[in-house]
Design a protein around this motif. Sequence first.
Motif, short mmCIF file in Angstrom:
data_model
loop_
_atom_site.label_atom_id
_atom_site.label_comp_id
_atom_site.label_asym_id
_atom_site.label_seq_id
_atom_site.Cartn_x
_atom_site.Cartn_y
_atom_site.Cartn_z
N ILE A 12 0.85 -1.18 0.00
CA ILE A 12 0.00 0.00 0.00
C ILE A 12 0.89 1.23 0.00
O ILE A 12 1.67 1.44 0.93
CB ILE A 12 -0.93 0.02 1.23
N GLY A 13 0.81 2.02 -1.04
CA GLY A 13 1.60 3.23 -1.12
C GLY A 13 3.04 3.00 -1.52
O GLY A 13 3.82 3.96 -1.56
N VAL A 14 3.43 1.79 -1.83
CA VAL A 14 4.79 1.53 -2.32
C VAL A 14 4.98 2.13 -3.70
O VAL A 14 6.03 2.68 -4.04
CB VAL A 14 5.08 0.01 -2.33
N PHE A 41 3.83 -0.91 3.73
CA PHE A 41 3.41 0.46 3.45
C PHE A 41 4.61 1.25 2.93
O PHE A 41 5.68 1.24 3.54
CB PHE A 41 2.84 1.13 4.71
N GLY A 42 4.38 1.95 1.80
CA GLY A 42 5.45 2.71 1.18
C GLY A 42 5.25 4.20 1.26
O GLY A 42 4.26 4.70 1.81
N ALA A 43 6.22 4.93 0.69
CA ALA A 43 6.23 6.39 0.79
C ALA A 43 5.67 7.09 -0.43
O ALA A 43 5.51 8.31 -0.43
CB ALA A 43 7.66 6.86 1.03
N ALA A 44 5.35 6.34 -1.50
CA ALA A 44 4.92 6.99 -2.74
C ALA A 44 3.58 7.70 -2.57
O ALA A 44 3.37 8.80 -3.10
CB ALA A 44 4.84 5.97 -3.86
N ILE A 59 -2.35 -10.05 10.26
CA ILE A 59 -1.09 -10.14 9.51
C ILE A 59 -0.30 -11.32 10.08
O ILE A 59 0.04 -11.34 11.26
CB ILE A 59 -0.29 -8.83 9.62
N ASN A 60 -0.02 -12.29 9.23
CA ASN A 60 0.52 -13.56 9.70
C ASN A 60 2.04 -13.63 9.78
O ASN A 60 2.58 -14.45 10.53
CB ASN A 60 0.00 -14.70 8.83
N THR A 61 2.75 -12.80 9.02
CA THR A 61 4.21 -12.90 9.08
C THR A 61 4.92 -11.56 9.26
O THR A 61 5.65 -11.39 10.22
CB THR A 61 4.79 -13.59 7.82
N ILE A 62 4.72 -10.58 8.36
CA ILE A 62 5.51 -9.35 8.43
C ILE A 62 4.65 -8.13 8.10
O ILE A 62 3.90 -8.13 7.12
CB ILE A 62 6.71 -9.39 7.44
N LEU A 63 4.77 -7.11 8.94
CA LEU A 63 4.27 -5.76 8.65
C LEU A 63 5.47 -4.84 8.57
O LEU A 63 6.25 -4.76 9.51
CB LEU A 63 3.31 -5.29 9.74
N THR A 64 5.63 -4.15 7.43
CA THR A 64 6.77 -3.25 7.24
C THR A 64 6.29 -1.86 6.91
O THR A 64 5.43 -1.67 6.04
CB THR A 64 7.69 -3.76 6.11
N ILE A 65 6.84 -0.87 7.61
CA ILE A 65 6.64 0.54 7.29
C ILE A 65 7.95 1.02 6.68
O ILE A 65 8.96 1.18 7.36
CB ILE A 65 6.29 1.37 8.54
N ASN A 66 7.96 1.24 5.36
CA ASN A 66 9.19 1.60 4.67
C ASN A 66 9.70 2.98 5.09
O ASN A 66 8.96 3.82 5.59
CB ASN A 66 8.98 1.60 3.16
N ALA A 92 4.37 -13.20 13.82
CA ALA A 92 4.50 -12.00 13.01
C ALA A 92 5.51 -11.03 13.61
O ALA A 92 5.68 -10.95 14.83
CB ALA A 92 3.14 -11.32 12.85
N ILE A 93 6.18 -10.27 12.72
CA ILE A 93 7.16 -9.27 13.12
C ILE A 93 6.80 -7.95 12.44
O ILE A 93 6.43 -7.93 11.26
CB ILE A 93 8.59 -9.68 12.72
N MET A 94 6.93 -6.84 13.18
CA MET A 94 6.69 -5.52 12.63
C MET A 94 8.01 -4.77 12.53
O MET A 94 8.73 -4.62 13.52
CB MET A 94 5.71 -4.73 13.51
N TYR A 95 8.36 -4.32 11.31
CA TYR A 95 9.55 -3.51 11.07
C TYR A 95 9.11 -2.09 10.75
O TYR A 95 8.26 -1.88 9.89
CB TYR A 95 10.36 -4.07 9.89
N VAL A 96 9.69 -1.12 11.44
CA VAL A 96 9.29 0.27 11.27
C VAL A 96 10.51 1.10 10.89
O VAL A 96 11.37 1.39 11.73
CB VAL A 96 8.62 0.83 12.54
N TYR A 97 10.58 1.50 9.61
CA TYR A 97 11.65 2.37 9.13
C TYR A 97 11.13 3.78 8.85
O TYR A 97 11.92 4.71 8.71
CB TYR A 97 12.26 1.79 7.86
N GLY A 98 9.80 3.92 8.75
CA GLY A 98 9.17 5.22 8.58
C GLY A 98 8.53 5.65 9.89
O GLY A 98 8.98 5.27 10.98
N ASN A 99 7.45 6.42 9.79
CA ASN A 99 6.78 6.93 10.98
C ASN A 99 5.30 6.54 10.93
O ASN A 99 4.55 7.05 10.11
CB ASN A 99 6.93 8.44 11.06
#
Length: 297
Positions: A12-14, A41-44, A59-66, A92-99
Amino acid sequence: GHVPTSSENATIGVHAYPVKKNDPKNNPVVSANTPAYIVTFGAATPPTLTVQSGATLTINTILTINAGAVPIFTTGTGGGSILLASTPSSNAIMYVYGNLTTTDQLITLQSTVSGSASVGQMTGSISGQVNVQRYLSGQRGYRLIASPVNATNGVTDGNGNLPYSLNYVKNSAYITGTTLAAGGFDVSSTVTTTSENPTLYLFREDVPISNASFISGNFRGVSNLTNAPTYSLNNEASTYTVPVSNGFLFFFRGDRTKATFDQETLTSYQAQAATLTATGYLNQGQIVFKDWYTASS
């Protein structure tokens, strides 16, 4: 696009996507229970994800905030949820590189007998309250626990600490203390007593060991829950907050929904598994440890 399945990835938004006349950002909405394998989730295109009342996005494995992404998670009218799942096949693991901004205590990191969801690498931030679970097996006895969340939205107190609340434990397990109901503790509805032994303790290492009673040694019993996150303790003249990174000792009798207080306080009672849920602001970044009893040093 289409609604993802439990084995599919959703982005979404990538990539930038076209706007609609009546919805400038073409924001995603979850209106029914929806599983997904990986969500990114992306920044575009910065989206607002709305999970409507009664719906759960699992969410069964990964949530990523780019990096550069600034999504907002909301429930709109309230009642929706996002579950980072724990299953026999994955946690599941959540990675947060954005806000990420989340409202309405929307996100839950699930804990089950299979394991626990978690937060992985973070170079960004999470704003808003989340729910973090901890599964406890059906074994009667003491547990050592620390809180993954704080009670002050990441804002430190006058000593530079982030306090947390112990009271969430009472939602899932019976909690006793020397001041009985006046101190916010559970009591028997059939037996009258003048005091009960503590269920929650904080360790004070500068006090000698004593086994004369449940409150005489260097584990200080919590004696009042009514002013959280500030607590009174047995044999302590002052009140204290508990900074994150300090743990607590907890005597677990079992899931409070499975039996009465009188039944679970019998030593013969067979404890039933329970899940604690700590709600608050995720602890993030560097945290400097300070003892609860010398919080300014």
